[in-house]
Design a protein around this motif. Structure first.
Motif, PDB file in Angstrom:
ATOM      1  N   UNK A   1       0.823  -1.210   0.000  1.00 10.89           N
ATOM      2  CA  UNK A   1       0.000   0.000   0.000  1.00 10.89           C
ATOM      3  C   UNK A   1       0.853   1.254   0.000  1.00 10.89           C
ATOM      4  N   UNK A   2       0.330   2.297  -0.621  1.00 18.74           N
ATOM      5  CA  UNK A   2       0.899   3.628  -0.503  1.00 18.74           C
ATOM      6  C   UNK A   2       2.172   3.849  -1.278  1.00 18.74           C
ATOM      7  N   UNK A   3       2.752   5.017  -1.033  1.00 18.05           N
ATOM      8  CA  UNK A   3       3.923   5.463  -1.786  1.00 18.05           C
ATOM      9  C   UNK A   3       5.143   4.590  -1.562  1.00 18.05           C
ATOM     10  N   UNK A   4       5.201   3.879  -0.424  1.00 14.80           N
ATOM     11  CA  UNK A   4       6.373   3.071  -0.093  1.00 14.80           C
ATOM     12  C   UNK A   4       6.119   1.582  -0.274  1.00 14.80           C
ATOM     13  N   UNK A   5       4.950   1.203  -0.801  1.00 17.19           N
ATOM     14  CA  UNK A   5       4.656  -0.206  -1.012  1.00 17.19           C
ATOM     15  C   UNK A   5       4.729  -1.021   0.259  1.00 17.19           C
ATOM     16  N   UNK A   6       4.202  -0.478   1.342  1.00 23.08           N
ATOM     17  CA  UNK A   6       4.273  -1.143   2.632  1.00 23.08           C
ATOM     18  C   UNK A   6       3.291  -2.314   2.677  1.00 23.08           C
ATOM     19  N   UNK A   7       3.780  -3.470   3.066  1.00 27.50           N
ATOM     20  CA  UNK A   7       2.928  -4.650   3.138  1.00 27.50           C
ATOM     21  C   UNK A   7       2.010  -4.589   4.355  1.00 27.50           C
ATOM     22  N   UNK A   8       0.718  -4.640   4.096  1.00 29.56           N
ATOM     23  CA  UNK A   8      -0.299  -4.747   5.139  1.00 29.56           C
ATOM     24  C   UNK A   8      -0.837  -6.175   5.099  1.00 29.56           C
ATOM     25  N   UNK A   9      -1.006  -6.795   6.270  1.00 31.78           N
ATOM     26  CA  UNK A   9      -1.445  -8.181   6.332  1.00 31.78           C
ATOM     27  C   UNK A   9      -2.732  -8.301   7.136  1.00 31.78           C
ATOM     28  N   UNK A  10      -3.609  -9.205   6.704  1.00 35.79           N
ATOM     29  CA  UNK A  10      -4.798  -9.598   7.449  1.00 35.79           C
ATOM     30  C   UNK A  10      -4.689 -11.095   7.706  1.00 35.79           C
ATOM     31  N   UNK A  11      -4.802 -11.499   8.963  1.00 36.09           N
ATOM     32  CA  UNK A  11      -4.603 -12.886   9.360  1.00 36.09           C
ATOM     33  C   UNK A  11      -5.845 -13.368  10.082  1.00 36.09           C
ATOM     34  N   UNK A  12      -6.349 -14.540   9.702  1.00 34.38           N
ATOM     35  CA  UNK A  12      -7.549 -15.105  10.317  1.00 34.38           C
ATOM     36  C   UNK A  12      -7.440 -16.626  10.336  1.00 34.38           C
TER      37      UNK A  12
ATOM     38  N   UNK B   1      -2.190  -6.244  10.458  1.00 31.74           N
ATOM     39  CA  UNK B   1      -0.827  -5.806  10.794  1.00 31.74           C
ATOM     40  C   UNK B   1      -0.413  -4.684   9.850  1.00 31.74           C
ATOM     41  N   UNK B   2      -0.031  -3.560  10.424  1.00 31.37           N
ATOM     42  CA  UNK B   2       0.567  -2.424   9.715  1.00 31.37           C
ATOM     43  C   UNK B   2      -0.296  -1.835   8.593  1.00 31.37           C
ATOM     44  N   UNK B   3      -1.468  -1.306   8.934  1.00 32.79           N
ATOM     45  CA  UNK B   3      -2.235  -0.561   7.926  1.00 32.79           C
ATOM     46  C   UNK B   3      -1.611   0.830   7.752  1.00 32.79           C
TER      47      UNK B   3
ATOM     48  N   UNK C   1       3.751   2.662   8.010  1.00 34.92           N
ATOM     49  CA  UNK C   1       3.164   1.471   8.629  1.00 34.92           C
ATOM     50  C   UNK C   1       1.955   1.781   9.503  1.00 34.92           C
ATOM     51  N   UNK C   2       1.725   3.056   9.834  1.00 38.62           N
ATOM     52  CA  UNK C   2       0.653   3.375  10.791  1.00 38.62           C
ATOM     53  C   UNK C   2      -0.333   4.423  10.294  1.00 38.62           C
ATOM     54  N   UNK C   3      -0.145   4.970   9.102  1.00 36.71           N
ATOM     55  CA  UNK C   3      -0.931   6.126   8.682  1.00 36.71           C
ATOM     56  C   UNK C   3      -2.434   5.857   8.587  1.00 36.71           C
ATOM     57  N   UNK C   4      -2.830   4.599   8.406  1.00 35.85           N
ATOM     58  CA  UNK C   4      -4.259   4.287   8.302  1.00 35.85           C
ATOM     59  C   UNK C   4      -4.825   3.657   9.570  1.00 35.85           C
ATOM     60  N   UNK C   5      -4.063   3.674  10.659  1.00 31.30           N
ATOM     61  CA  UNK C   5      -4.539   3.044  11.891  1.00 31.30           C
ATOM     62  C   UNK C   5      -5.799   3.729  12.407  1.00 31.30           C
ATOM     63  N   UNK C   6      -5.802   5.054  12.463  1.00 27.87           N
ATOM     64  CA  UNK C   6      -6.953   5.774  13.023  1.00 27.87           C
ATOM     65  C   UNK C   6      -8.228   5.487  12.230  1.00 27.87           C
ATOM     66  N   UNK C   7      -8.231   5.619  10.897  1.00 29.41           N
ATOM     67  CA  UNK C   7      -9.474   5.309  10.177  1.00 29.41           C
ATOM     68  C   UNK C   7      -9.882   3.843  10.255  1.00 29.41           C
ATOM     69  N   UNK C   8      -8.937   2.910  10.221  1.00 28.53           N
ATOM     70  CA  UNK C   8      -9.284   1.485  10.282  1.00 28.53           C
ATOM     71  C   UNK C   8      -9.849   1.132  11.651  1.00 28.53           C
ATOM     72  N   UNK C   9      -9.175   1.572  12.717  1.00 30.57           N
ATOM     73  CA  UNK C   9      -9.684   1.281  14.061  1.00 30.57           C
ATOM     74  C   UNK C   9     -11.018   1.980  14.295  1.00 30.57           C
ATOM     75  N   UNK C  10     -11.156   3.201  13.827  1.00 29.08           N
ATOM     76  CA  UNK C  10     -12.393   3.938  14.022  1.00 29.08           C
ATOM     77  C   UNK C  10     -13.570   3.319  13.293  1.00 29.08           C
ATOM     78  N   UNK C  11     -13.331   2.841  12.083  1.00 34.13           N
ATOM     79  CA  UNK C  11     -14.417   2.261  11.296  1.00 34.13           C
ATOM     80  C   UNK C  11     -14.935   0.963  11.891  1.00 34.13           C
TER      81      UNK C  11
END
Length: 237
Positions: free
Chosen positions: A8-19, A29-31, A62-72
């Motif tokens: 994701x994003x300008x740095x291609x940071x890997x975000x993971x969803x584990x279930x 992990x790391x939105x 690694x954290x820029x979307x934490x607030x919107x994801x947790x809030x939603x």
């Protein structure tokens, strides 16, 4: 076990969803930068419900979307206390040359429920276990998360910007320390089984065995030295 990841994003940071499986609760992990839309798409595709967000470190990519994801989804997030300040002060964390460019386009701050990680603790989330390893070097509060071997998957380490395929995280930003990074690599990575899968914060997955054999930093440690010192590729921040 379901592990869904995307860059994701300008740095291609890997975000993971584990279930445990599709249709169940998951851990994110790391939105990071511009990850919120990708998170929502992955949740819908796999019919997942977030239980928590866990963070390998505090850099904005690694954290820029934490607030919107947790809030939603009304879920808590976890971060190591040494990196907590980065949630509200990314310029201090990254240095003015990087941080100042980003502050105008991002909303920074902590989610409503932010909890602190400790070395060696085991998080029991969404029916899964994540063992926390504090591995400073990239930042003072960098951590990795390990999951034990299971019937359908080998052991897994979510490495953040600690260990990459062929390299390690940069140590030239505020709070970075190359010697501390090498000590963390020796303490956290070298004892792991070769078949441990490494899912890094940037770039492709690898294994501990492959990195032990080919990564110049780990090879130096295996040989009993101080680890290699070639310049690390500047993936992410």
């Amino acid at each position: 076990m379901l592990i869904a990841g995307f860059p994701a994003g300008a740095w291609g940071t890997n975000c993971y969803l584990i279930a445990p499986a599709a249709g169940e609760e998951c851990v994110i992990i790391d939105p990071g930068h511009e990850a919120a839309e990708g998170v929502e798409e992955a949740l819908a595709r796999h019919r997942l419900k977030p239980a928590a967000v866990i963070l390998t470190h505090g850099h904005l990519d690694h954290v820029a979307s934490v607030v919107p994801v947790c809030g939603a989804h009304d879920v808590p997030a976890w971060i190591h206390p040494e990196d907590r300040y980065m949630m509200s002060d990314p310029e201090k964390a990254l240095g003015r040359s990087i941080g100042a460019r980003l502050l105008g386009e991002l909303t920074v701050g902590e989610p409503d429920d932010l909890r602190e990680l400790t070395d060696g603790s085991v998080l029991e989330l969404a029916g899964m276990e994540f063992t926390v390893a504090h591995n400073p070097g990239h930042t003072r509060g960098s951590v990795s998360f390990r999951m034990p071997e299971q019937a359908d998957i080998p052991p897994v380490m979510f490495a953040g910007d600690f260990l990459f395929a062929g390299s390690i995280g940069r140590t030239d930003l505020p709070g970075g320390d190359h010697d501390e990074m090498l000590r963390s690599l020796a303490r956290v990575c070298l004892p792991l089984d070769d078949h441990t899968v490494v899912l890094p914060g940037h770039g492709p997955q690898t294994t501990i065995g492959r990195e032990r054999a080919t990564n110049p930093f780990l090879r130096g440690l295996v040989a009993g030295g101080e680890g290699g010192r070639p310049a690390a590729p500047r993936r992410g921040m």
